[in-house]
Design a protein around this motif. Structure first.
Motif, short mmCIF file in Angstrom:
data_model
loop_
_atom_site.label_atom_id
_atom_site.label_comp_id
_atom_site.label_asym_id
_atom_site.label_seq_id
_atom_site.Cartn_x
_atom_site.Cartn_y
_atom_site.Cartn_z
N SER A 39 0.82 -1.22 0.00
CA SER A 39 0.00 0.00 0.00
C SER A 39 0.85 1.27 0.00
O SER A 39 0.50 2.26 -0.65
N ILE A 40 1.99 1.25 0.66
CA ILE A 40 2.87 2.43 0.68
C ILE A 40 3.47 2.65 -0.70
O ILE A 40 3.52 3.78 -1.19
N ASP A 41 3.93 1.58 -1.34
CA ASP A 41 4.46 1.68 -2.71
C ASP A 41 3.41 2.29 -3.64
O ASP A 41 3.72 3.14 -4.47
N PHE A 42 2.16 1.82 -3.48
CA PHE A 42 1.11 2.28 -4.37
C PHE A 42 0.80 3.77 -4.15
O PHE A 42 0.64 4.52 -5.10
N VAL A 43 0.75 4.20 -2.88
CA VAL A 43 0.51 5.61 -2.58
C VAL A 43 1.61 6.48 -3.17
O VAL A 43 1.35 7.52 -3.79
N GLU A 44 2.86 6.05 -3.03
CA GLU A 44 3.99 6.81 -3.59
C GLU A 44 3.91 6.85 -5.11
O GLU A 44 4.21 7.87 -5.73
N PHE A 45 3.49 5.75 -5.71
CA PHE A 45 3.31 5.69 -7.16
C PHE A 45 2.24 6.68 -7.61
O PHE A 45 2.43 7.43 -8.57
N VAL A 46 1.12 6.71 -6.91
CA VAL A 46 0.03 7.64 -7.24
C VAL A 46 0.50 9.09 -7.10
O VAL A 46 0.23 9.93 -7.96
N LEU A 47 1.25 9.39 -6.05
CA LEU A 47 1.77 10.75 -5.86
C LEU A 47 2.70 11.14 -7.01
O LEU A 47 2.66 12.27 -7.49
N GLU A 48 3.52 10.19 -7.44
CA GLU A 48 4.42 10.47 -8.56
C GLU A 48 3.64 10.68 -9.86
O GLU A 48 3.98 11.55 -10.67
N LEU A 49 2.55 9.93 -10.04
CA LEU A 49 1.69 10.14 -11.20
C LEU A 49 1.10 11.54 -11.17
O LEU A 49 1.07 12.22 -12.20
N GLU A 50 0.64 11.97 -10.00
CA GLU A 50 0.05 13.30 -9.87
C GLU A 50 1.07 14.38 -10.23
O GLU A 50 0.75 15.33 -10.95
N ASP A 51 2.29 14.22 -9.74
CA ASP A 51 3.35 15.18 -10.06
C ASP A 51 3.68 15.18 -11.55
O ASP A 51 3.84 16.23 -12.17
N THR A 52 3.78 14.00 -12.13
CA THR A 52 4.17 13.87 -13.53
C THR A 52 3.11 14.43 -14.48
O THR A 52 3.44 15.10 -15.45
N GLY A 54 0.32 16.30 -13.53
CA GLY A 54 -0.31 17.55 -13.10
C GLY A 54 -1.79 17.44 -12.83
O GLY A 54 -2.53 18.40 -13.03
N SER A 55 -2.23 16.27 -12.40
CA SER A 55 -3.64 16.12 -12.05
C SER A 55 -3.75 15.34 -10.75
O SER A 55 -2.88 14.55 -10.41
N GLU A 56 -4.84 15.60 -10.03
CA GLU A 56 -5.04 14.94 -8.74
C GLU A 56 -5.82 13.65 -8.95
O GLU A 56 -6.73 13.58 -9.77
N ILE A 57 -5.42 12.62 -8.21
CA ILE A 57 -6.11 11.33 -8.25
C ILE A 57 -6.66 11.10 -6.84
O ILE A 57 -5.90 10.98 -5.89
N SER A 58 -7.98 11.08 -6.74
CA SER A 58 -8.58 10.90 -5.42
C SER A 58 -8.27 9.50 -4.89
O SER A 58 -8.02 8.57 -5.65
N ASP A 59 -8.29 9.37 -3.56
CA ASP A 59 -8.05 8.06 -2.95
C ASP A 59 -9.07 7.04 -3.46
O ASP A 59 -8.73 5.89 -3.72
N GLU A 60 -10.31 7.50 -3.59
CA GLU A 60 -11.38 6.61 -4.07
C GLU A 60 -11.07 6.10 -5.48
O GLU A 60 -11.22 4.92 -5.77
N ASP A 61 -10.63 7.01 -6.36
CA ASP A 61 -10.27 6.60 -7.72
C ASP A 61 -9.03 5.72 -7.73
O ASP A 61 -8.97 4.73 -8.47
N ALA A 62 -8.05 6.06 -6.92
CA ALA A 62 -6.80 5.29 -6.89
C ALA A 62 -7.05 3.84 -6.50
O ALA A 62 -6.42 2.92 -7.03
N GLU A 63 -7.99 3.63 -5.59
CA GLU A 63 -8.31 2.26 -5.14
C GLU A 63 -8.86 1.40 -6.27
O GLU A 63 -8.76 0.18 -6.22
N ALA A 76 -5.44 9.54 -19.10
CA ALA A 76 -5.91 10.10 -20.37
C ALA A 76 -7.23 10.84 -20.20
O ALA A 76 -7.44 11.90 -20.77
N ALA A 77 -8.12 10.28 -19.38
CA ALA A 77 -9.44 10.90 -19.19
C ALA A 77 -9.39 12.12 -18.29
O ALA A 77 -10.30 12.95 -18.33
N HIS A 78 -8.35 12.25 -17.49
CA HIS A 78 -8.27 13.34 -16.51
C HIS A 78 -7.09 14.28 -16.75
O HIS A 78 -6.64 14.95 -15.83
N GLN A 79 -6.61 14.34 -17.98
CA GLN A 79 -5.49 15.21 -18.28
C GLN A 79 -5.88 16.67 -18.07
O GLN A 79 -7.00 17.06 -18.36
N ALA A 80 -4.92 17.44 -17.61
CA ALA A 80 -5.14 18.89 -17.50
C ALA A 80 -5.31 19.44 -18.91
O ALA A 80 -4.49 19.17 -19.79
N LYS A 81 -6.36 20.14 -19.12
CA LYS A 81 -6.65 20.67 -20.46
C LYS A 81 -5.83 21.91 -20.75
O LYS A 81 -5.58 22.71 -19.94
#
Length: 81
Positions: A39-52, A54-63, A76-81
């Motif tokens: 779970s820690i690896d996954f949270v860090e992965f999600v944070l890195e995705l957000e940084d890379t 530029g969009s936020e991924i909710s905990d609910e969506d990440a699960e 692709a569906a949530h790219q910053a326009k």
């Protein structure tokens, strides 16, 4: 950004973070079982995705994200326009 470009960036992150050969990463790869991510690896992965990307991924969506392909589709569906 195309899905291919998104996949390439995500594959780079996975290869670096989980120390796997980038050539072995596919859309069907499961983040928990194939990468042995806890779970820690996954949270860090999600944070890195957000940084890379530029969009936020909710905990609910990440699960709901279990495969590389699902992550690509989500980004692709949530790219910053």
């Amino acid at each position: 950004m195309t899905k291919e470009e998104i996949f390439d960036k995500i594959a780079d992150i996975i290869a670096d973070r989980f120390e796997v050969d980038k050539a072995t990463i596919t859309n069907e790869m499961n983040l928990q079982t194939d990468l042995d991510a806890d779970s820690i690896d996954f949270v860090e992965f999600v944070l890195e995705l957000e940084d890379t990307f530029g969009s936020e991924i909710s905990d609910e969506d990440a699960e709901k994200l279990s495969t590389v392909g699902e992550v690509v589709d989500y980004v692709a569906a949530h790219q910053a326009k």
